[in-house]
Design a protein around this motif. Structure first.
Motif: not given
Length: 222
Positions: A28-32, A156-163
């Motif tokens: 969740e901390e790593v951009l694709a 989240s940097w996974e861009e799924d809208g989670s905290a």
């Protein structure tokens, strides 16, 4: 050791840097990989790697906001112990940020960073000793970082809208006697910083609204 800026995902060093990020940080901390092209081409986002004998052994990303007179360290990775990588990155980043402030005609009042709370952290961080959250927190405390006194989450940097929790928003004040920070500055900074992620969780919006109701935030020891 060389300090080299990365400005394209086509740079062979970027693949090594991204692999290091995936080794050290939770997903969740790593951009694709493919989504890095835009940030790398942004002149205001500075991504550097420490290269030792042809290998990426460390990396850091940072930026300076002249209108706010603050910097942000997005991340710092020390990939190997015993090479002085942390100090190498710190000194080069500090020089660069001083130059950026001077070019903008401003004087920086300090730098933000998100720092893991070791009590909450459960991730192994690649098993790399310098990245252990207890070690990192102690090092950053010695540098002068302080914790802003409010419960912190980020999208989240996974861009799924989670905290994403388990971190503290911290600040390294230029004035070491500074004991608080204007809450409106924190709101403006966070709103601008996370504008890159349009899908934000309700927890993040709730945090921002709570901050808007405060005058100032206390700076506490790490």
């Amino acid at each position: 050791m060389d300090y080299i800026r990365i400005q394209s995902i086509d740079n062979p060093l970027f693949a090594k840097m991204h692999d290091l990020m995936k080794t050290v940080f939770p997903p969740e901390e790593v951009l694709a990989y493919e989504k890095w092209q835009g940030p790398l081409e942004d002149e205001n986002i500075h991504v550097y790697v420490a290269v030792h004998e042809g290998e990426v052994v460390g990396t850091t990303e940072y930026r300076y906001y002249p209108e706010l007179k603050v910097a942000m360290t997005d991340f710092t990775i020390v990939g190997r112990p015993g090479l002085g990588i942390g100090r190498f990155l710190l000194r080069n980043r500090s020089r660069d940020l001083q130059q950026l402030a001077a070019k903008s005609g401003t004087v920086s009042i300090g730098m933000f960073a998100e720092i893991y709370d070791p009590v909450q952290a459960t991730y192994e961080f690649g098993g790399i000793y310098p990245m252990n959250p207890y070690v990192r927190r102690e090092v950053l405390s010695h540098i002068g970082y302080m914790r802003l006194d409010f419960p912190y989450v980020h999208p989240s940097w996974e861009e799924d809208g989670s905290a994403v929790g388990g971190l503290n928003l911290c600040f390294l004040p230029a004035d070491e006697d500074q004991s608080e920070l204007d809450a409106s500055l924190v709101v403006t900074f966070l709103t601008q910083y996370y504008s890159a992620l349009p899908n934000k969780p309700d927890e993040w919006y709730g945090m921002i609204e709570q901050l808007k109701g405060k005058q100032s935030l206390t700076l506490l020891p790490l």
